[in-house]
Structures are given as structure tokens and as C-alpha cells.
Design a protein around this motif. Structure first.
Motif, PDB file in Angstrom:
ATOM      1  N   ARG A  16       0.797  -1.166  -0.016  1.00  0.00           N
ATOM      2  CA  ARG A  16       0.160  -0.003  -0.003  1.00  0.00           C
ATOM      3  C   ARG A  16       0.701   1.220   0.084  1.00  0.00           C
ATOM      4  NH1 ARG A  16      -5.106  -1.559   3.944  1.00  0.00           N
ATOM      5  NH2 ARG A  16      -5.267  -3.836   3.469  1.00  0.00           N
ATOM      6  N   HIS A  17       1.871   1.164   0.857  1.00  0.00           N
ATOM      7  CA  HIS A  17       2.796   2.162   0.518  1.00  0.00           C
ATOM      8  C   HIS A  17       3.655   2.491  -0.653  1.00  0.00           C
ATOM      9  CE1 HIS A  17       2.872   3.269   4.972  1.00  0.00           C
ATOM     10  NE2 HIS A  17       2.377   2.303   5.142  1.00  0.00           N
ATOM     11  N   LEU A  18       4.031   1.327  -1.258  1.00  0.00           N
ATOM     12  CA  LEU A  18       4.701   1.320  -2.548  1.00  0.00           C
ATOM     13  C   LEU A  18       3.827   2.052  -3.438  1.00  0.00           C
ATOM     14  CD1 LEU A  18       6.239  -2.285  -2.591  1.00  0.00           C
ATOM     15  CD2 LEU A  18       7.603   0.046  -2.244  1.00  0.00           C
ATOM     16  N   LYS A  19       2.594   1.452  -3.572  1.00  0.00           N
ATOM     17  CA  LYS A  19       1.502   1.996  -4.447  1.00  0.00           C
ATOM     18  C   LYS A  19       1.116   3.642  -4.372  1.00  0.00           C
ATOM     19  CE  LYS A  19      -3.279   1.168  -5.760  1.00  0.00           C
ATOM     20  NZ  LYS A  19      -4.002   2.669  -6.017  1.00  0.00           N
ATOM     21  N   ALA A  20       1.177   3.793  -3.260  1.00  0.00           N
ATOM     22  CA  ALA A  20       0.978   5.469  -2.704  1.00  0.00           C
ATOM     23  C   ALA A  20       2.267   6.204  -3.387  1.00  0.00           C
ATOM     24  CB  ALA A  20       0.978   5.548  -1.205  1.00  0.00           C
ATOM     25  N   ILE A  21       3.277   5.579  -3.042  1.00  0.00           N
ATOM     26  CA  ILE A  21       4.594   6.499  -3.561  1.00  0.00           C
ATOM     27  C   ILE A  21       4.448   6.554  -5.028  1.00  0.00           C
ATOM     28  CG2 ILE A  21       7.161   6.401  -3.647  1.00  0.00           C
ATOM     29  CD1 ILE A  21       7.234   4.660  -1.056  1.00  0.00           C
ATOM     30  N   HIS A 267      -4.285   4.734   1.668  1.00  0.00           N
ATOM     31  CA  HIS A 267      -3.182   5.106   1.931  1.00  0.00           C
ATOM     32  C   HIS A 267      -2.278   6.110   0.828  1.00  0.00           C
ATOM     33  CE1 HIS A 267      -2.776   1.810   4.772  1.00  0.00           C
ATOM     34  NE2 HIS A 267      -1.627   2.178   5.033  1.00  0.00           N
ATOM     35  N   THR A 268      -2.867   6.030  -0.293  1.00  0.00           N
ATOM     36  CA  THR A 268      -2.567   7.073  -1.254  1.00  0.00           C
ATOM     37  C   THR A 268      -2.933   8.487  -0.782  1.00  0.00           C
ATOM     38  OG1 THR A 268      -2.474   5.291  -2.987  1.00  0.00           O
ATOM     39  CG2 THR A 268      -2.682   7.689  -3.743  1.00  0.00           C
ATOM     40  N   GLU A 269      -4.241   8.578  -0.502  1.00  0.00           N
ATOM     41  CA  GLU A 269      -4.728   9.957   0.038  1.00  0.00           C
ATOM     42  C   GLU A 269      -3.790  10.289   1.431  1.00  0.00           C
ATOM     43  OE1 GLU A 269      -7.290  11.607  -1.559  1.00  0.00           O
ATOM     44  OE2 GLU A 269      -6.922   9.840  -2.899  1.00  0.00           O
ATOM     45  N   VAL A 270      -3.709   9.426   2.433  1.00  0.00           N
ATOM     46  CA  VAL A 270      -2.608   9.807   3.413  1.00  0.00           C
ATOM     47  C   VAL A 270      -1.716  10.413   2.767  1.00  0.00           C
ATOM     48  CG1 VAL A 270      -1.420   9.003   5.148  1.00  0.00           C
ATOM     49  CG2 VAL A 270      -3.847   8.275   5.035  1.00  0.00           C
ATOM     50  N   TYR A 271      -0.688   9.965   1.831  1.00  0.00           N
ATOM     51  CA  TYR A 271       0.407  10.348   1.177  1.00  0.00           C
ATOM     52  C   TYR A 271       0.146  11.840   0.435  1.00  0.00           C
ATOM     53  CZ  TYR A 271       3.795   6.603   1.892  1.00  0.00           C
ATOM     54  OH  TYR A 271       4.636   5.745   2.690  1.00  0.00           O
ATOM     55  N   LYS A 272      -0.875  11.959  -0.036  1.00  0.00           N
ATOM     56  CA  LYS A 272      -1.240  13.095  -0.827  1.00  0.00           C
ATOM     57  C   LYS A 272      -1.187  14.322   0.288  1.00  0.00           C
ATOM     58  CE  LYS A 272      -3.836  11.283  -4.732  1.00  0.00           C
ATOM     59  NZ  LYS A 272      -5.325  11.276  -5.423  1.00  0.00           N
ATOM     60  N   ASN A 273      -2.000  13.816   1.446  1.00  0.00           N
ATOM     61  CA  ASN A 273      -2.066  15.010   2.456  1.00  0.00           C
ATOM     62  C   ASN A 273      -0.697  15.439   2.936  1.00  0.00           C
ATOM     63  OD1 ASN A 273      -4.615  15.229   2.073  1.00  0.00           O
ATOM     64  ND2 ASN A 273      -5.331  13.993   3.803  1.00  0.00           N
ATOM     65  N   ILE A 274       0.125  14.386   3.262  1.00  0.00           N
ATOM     66  CA  ILE A 274       1.611  14.448   3.826  1.00  0.00           C
ATOM     67  C   ILE A 274       2.439  15.461   2.840  1.00  0.00           C
ATOM     68  CG2 ILE A 274       3.600  13.322   4.345  1.00  0.00           C
ATOM     69  CD1 ILE A 274       1.910  10.875   5.484  1.00  0.00           C
ATOM     70  N   LEU A 275       2.378  15.188   1.559  1.00  0.00           N
ATOM     71  CA  LEU A 275       2.962  15.830   0.679  1.00  0.00           C
ATOM     72  C   LEU A 275       2.349  17.247   0.369  1.00  0.00           C
ATOM     73  CD1 LEU A 275       3.327  12.948  -2.131  1.00  0.00           C
ATOM     74  CD2 LEU A 275       5.315  14.069  -0.973  1.00  0.00           C
ATOM     75  N   ASN A 276       1.487  17.579   0.886  1.00  0.00           N
ATOM     76  CA  ASN A 276       1.032  18.907   1.110  1.00  0.00           C
ATOM     77  C   ASN A 276       1.069  19.420   2.318  1.00  0.00           C
ATOM     78  OD1 ASN A 276       0.169  19.256  -1.902  1.00  0.00           O
ATOM     79  ND2 ASN A 276      -1.628  17.943  -1.446  1.00  0.00           N
ATOM     80  N   ALA A 277       1.997  18.956   3.061  1.00  0.00           N
ATOM     81  CA  ALA A 277       2.034  19.169   4.501  1.00  0.00           C
ATOM     82  C   ALA A 277       0.929  19.399   5.363  1.00  0.00           C
ATOM     83  CB  ALA A 277       2.815  20.761   4.697  1.00  0.00           C
ATOM     84  N   ASN A 278      -0.030  18.517   5.205  1.00  0.00           N
ATOM     85  CA  ASN A 278      -1.529  18.476   5.774  1.00  0.00           C
ATOM     86  C   ASN A 278      -1.614  17.200   6.285  1.00  0.00           C
ATOM     87  OD1 ASN A 278      -3.532  19.868   6.590  1.00  0.00           O
ATOM     88  ND2 ASN A 278      -4.717  19.000   4.685  1.00  0.00           N
ATOM     89  N   GLY A 279      -0.690  16.430   6.667  1.00  0.00           N
ATOM     90  CA  GLY A 279      -0.858  14.794   7.174  1.00  0.00           C
ATOM     91  C   GLY A 279      -1.442  14.820   8.597  1.00  0.00           C
TER      92      GLY A 279
END
Length: 324
Positions: A16-21, A267-279
Motif C-alpha cells: 500500500r505504501h509502494l502504491k502510494a509512492i 494510503h494514497t490519500e494519506v500520502y497526498k496530504n503529507i506531501l501537501n504538509a497536511n498530514g
């Protein structure tokens, strides 16, 4: 494009992390796992370097930085619970933000030390709290927020996810490494309840064995009877007849919350938020860790007070358990 490394590449949650990256159009430059069954990397990042020794993994990242000017932005952590704290520290020391599965640590006081490291390094610790992004959970929070402020909801939480004998031999069956049933399979639900219903007021444990845990939680706006188990025998007959091994139910004021779908891309949505400094950061994770820590260190009172109906199910010891 950001550069990622990943620790725990052979684990269940790693894909799930690999897919999100990949889906956020970033790059995995290195992966680490003591086990080498990591062919899953071919489906996502076949050019990523792989290591089974943390020393060589760390050396590789350092060489990339000083010899090729390749900066590491994030380290994703998919390792056993008891290693999260150490691997988060490794990420921060390497100059990367940490993206870590739940729980960030087994003990609440470890969060204080991690918070100091955040301040000293200038890096961030992000927790994967994907249930907070589930559409049904978001809708429930909106419903609770719009209800009268003095309204306290009555909730039953049941999560049964059958595990075979392997569980007791693995780190998951060792309470010192997994934190026990409530931590290993319950922490994400306790986080979700904390997010929606506010501060914890009371935490009672009725049953706690190698294969189940049950208790009562009172939040600012909810009274929760909960039951968790990894034992196939406690599944309702209707679930067994369908050939299923998992049962998940949350009832609010007697009404079932439907959230069986919609988990695929969280998990992909979690990563999107983190990359936008909003995790979700360290403080968001704190109350759930405090709850499971207290559960783990509380003596069960038995079938007294307001307990979950499943708590009455027959207890059976398991010969491979490390918990009794």
C-alpha cells in the motif's frame, strides 16, 4: 518528484505504501528488510536498491547524498510495532520526514522524546491514520459535530479478524513487541473514535487474553463497548457460513455504520496530504496510544458493568500463546 526509502518491504502493509509512492509520482531509491521476499518491488520500483542489513542501507543513503547529491525526503516505515520508534529516529537523523504505520510507539512517553527530535532536526513525523479519510467516517464525524453539544452517543465496536497458529510464533503474538490485541488490531479504531468523539474520560477493561480483548471506553461524546479478537471460533455463524474470516461492525445508537468498502486507496490519500504538509502528526496520534497503553497495563475486571455482549463468549487458551 520526492525521494523515498522504505523500511519493512516484505511486510503485509508495504504494497500500500509502494502504491502510494508510485501513484503520487514519486521515487523509491532504497528499501530495507531483514527478509528478502520482496519481489513486490518489481511491480512498483524495480530499480530501487534493496538491503537486508540496516548498516548497509544507511551507508547507501549517505553515499547517495554526498557522492551523487541525492537528497532523501521521506522514509516510510512498515515494520513491527516495537521497531517504529527506532526507525522513526533513524529517518529523522538521516534528514528525512518519517511516514509511519500505527502505532508510532508502544508507550506514550516515547512520543515526548520523538517530539524533541522533531524540534532538533526540523523534520516531521507523520502517522498513517487512514480511517480518518474514509468517506463513511468523515460523514459520521460531520453528523456528530452537527448534533446537540450535550448529546452522548452509545456505540458498540466489534472487530474479529481470524489468525492462524503462525500469529503466536510471530512478533504479533509477543505482547512486548506488538502491544497485544488491543494495540495490534484495535489502535486504528481507537484513533478514529478519539477523532470523532473527543477526549477520553474512562477506560475499563473487562477481558484481556492471548486471543481477545474487550472493554468500555467513555469519550466526551460517546460511550463505547468494544470487543476485538483474532479467534475464528468467536465469529458469528452467519459469517462462517459465507466462508469469511473477518467481521467488522460499528453500531451507533443501534444503527449500523456501513464502511466495508472504500479502503483501497486510503494510503494514497494519506500520502497526498503529507506531501501537501497536511498530514496527521505526532500529537494527533497521542490519545490512541495512551488508550492502548492503559488497556495493556490494566487488570481486567471481568463481566461487570457495561460490557460488550461478545465478552461472554467462551475463552479458550492457545498452546502457542506467549501471552498467558
Amino acid at each position: 518528484m520526492k525521494n523515498f526509502a522504505l523500511i519493512g518491504a516484505s511486510g503485509y502493509i508495504a504494497p500500500r505504501h509502494l502504491k502510494a509512492i508510485r501513484d503520487t509520482q514519486n521515487n523509491l531509491i532504497a528499501a530495507l528488510d531483514r527478509f528478502d521476499s520482496v519481489g513486490i518491488l518489481d511491480s512498483y520500483f524495480p530499480k530501487a536498491n534493496f538491503f537486508i542489513e540496516p548498516e548497509r542501507f544507511d551507508r547507501h543513503l549517505e553515499k547517495l547524498k554526498y557522492e551523487q547529491n541525492v537528497e532523501l525526503d521521506y522514509i516510510s516505515i512498515c515494520t513491527p510495532n516495537y521497531l517504529h520508534d527506532s526507525h522513526i529516529r533513524m529517518a529523522l537523523r538521516r534528514g528525512a520526514d518519517a511516514i509511519c504505520e500505527k502505532p508510532l510507539a508502544l508507550n506514550p512517553w516515547n512520543l515526548d522524546a520523538l517530539q524533541k527530535m522533531e524540534y532538533e532536526t526540523g523534520q516531521k513525523i507523520w502517522n498513517v491514520l487512514q480511517l480518518r479519510l474514509h468517506p463513511s467516517i468523515i460523514a459520521l464525524k460531520a453528523k456528530v459535530d452537527s448534533a446537540p453539544k450535550d448529546k452522548v452517543f452509545d456505540i458498540d465496536l466489534t472487530y474479529l479478524t481470524s489468525r492462524g497458529n503462525w500469529y503466536y510464533t510471530s512478533w504479533k503474538g509477543d505482547i512486548s513487541k506488538s502491544g497485544g490485541i488491543a494495540t495490534n488490531i484495535g489502535v486504528h479504531f481507537f484513533d478514529m473514535l478519539s477523532w470523532i468523539f473527543g477526549d477520553i474520560k474512562e477506560n475499563v477493561v473487562h477481558v484481556q487474553t492471548h486471543d481477545r480483548a474487550s472493554g468500555y471506553l467513555e469519550f466526551k461524546r460517546a460511550r463505547v463497548r468494544w470487543f476485538l479478537s483474532i479467534n475464528y471460533d468467536v465469529l458469528p455463524s452467519s459469517i462462517k457460513e459465507k466462508g469469511q474470516r473477518t467481521y467488522r461492525s460499528i453500531t451507533i445508537e443501534g444503527e449500523e455504520l456501513e464502511f466495508s468498502e472504500g479502503f483501497t486507496d486510503l494510503h494514497t490519500e494519506v500520502y497526498k496530504n503529507i506531501l501537501n504538509a497536511n498530514g496527521f502528526g505526532l500529537e494527533e496520534a497521542r490519545q490512541a496510544i495512551e488508550i492502548v497503553h492503559q488497556i495493556r497495563n490494566t487488570k481486567p475486571i471481568g463481566l461487570k458493568g457495561d460490557y460488550h455482549i461478545f465478552a461472554k463468549k467462551e475463552l479458550a487458551k492457545h498452546p502457542f500463546s506467549k501471552l498467558h
